[in-house]
Write a protein that holds these residues in place. Sequence first.
Motif: not given
Length: 139
Positions: A92-103
């Motif tokens: 849903s629009a409320l379940a948005k997010g940002l994810a990232y991974a750094v070695p």
Amino acid sequence: MAKTPFDQNHKLHRLLFVTVIVGSGQGEAIAKILKDNEAYFCLFMHGKGTAPGSALEMLGLSDNRKSIVTSVIKEDRWPLVRSALESRFSVSALAKGLAYAVPIDALMGVSTYKMLSNTRFDELKQAKKEMKELNKNGK
């Protein structure tokens, strides 16, 4: 008898430091995704978004509080984590997010690597499996 170095009898995995930023109250669901993919720990922090109130109003979002979840996972688990997060973010629009991974380029000590890579968990799981086999064969 000389002890064999850890890297000669174990496969070493590159580790990634993962950060996921989601709306407030969604951190537990993100932690479950990470834990299901062999994360040893999840660190929770609270944050506040920086978007101006007018932009939030225009997007229909009234809350700028955020949950920030960080963890360390093996690099080979990242595609699975990423896929699970993408599925979660598309709910849903409320379940948005940002994810990232750094070695992670370097660690100090075998114990630290074993903890962060959750190798101890794998070793305990293997030991339990071997004990079950011994018990089966012993009966």
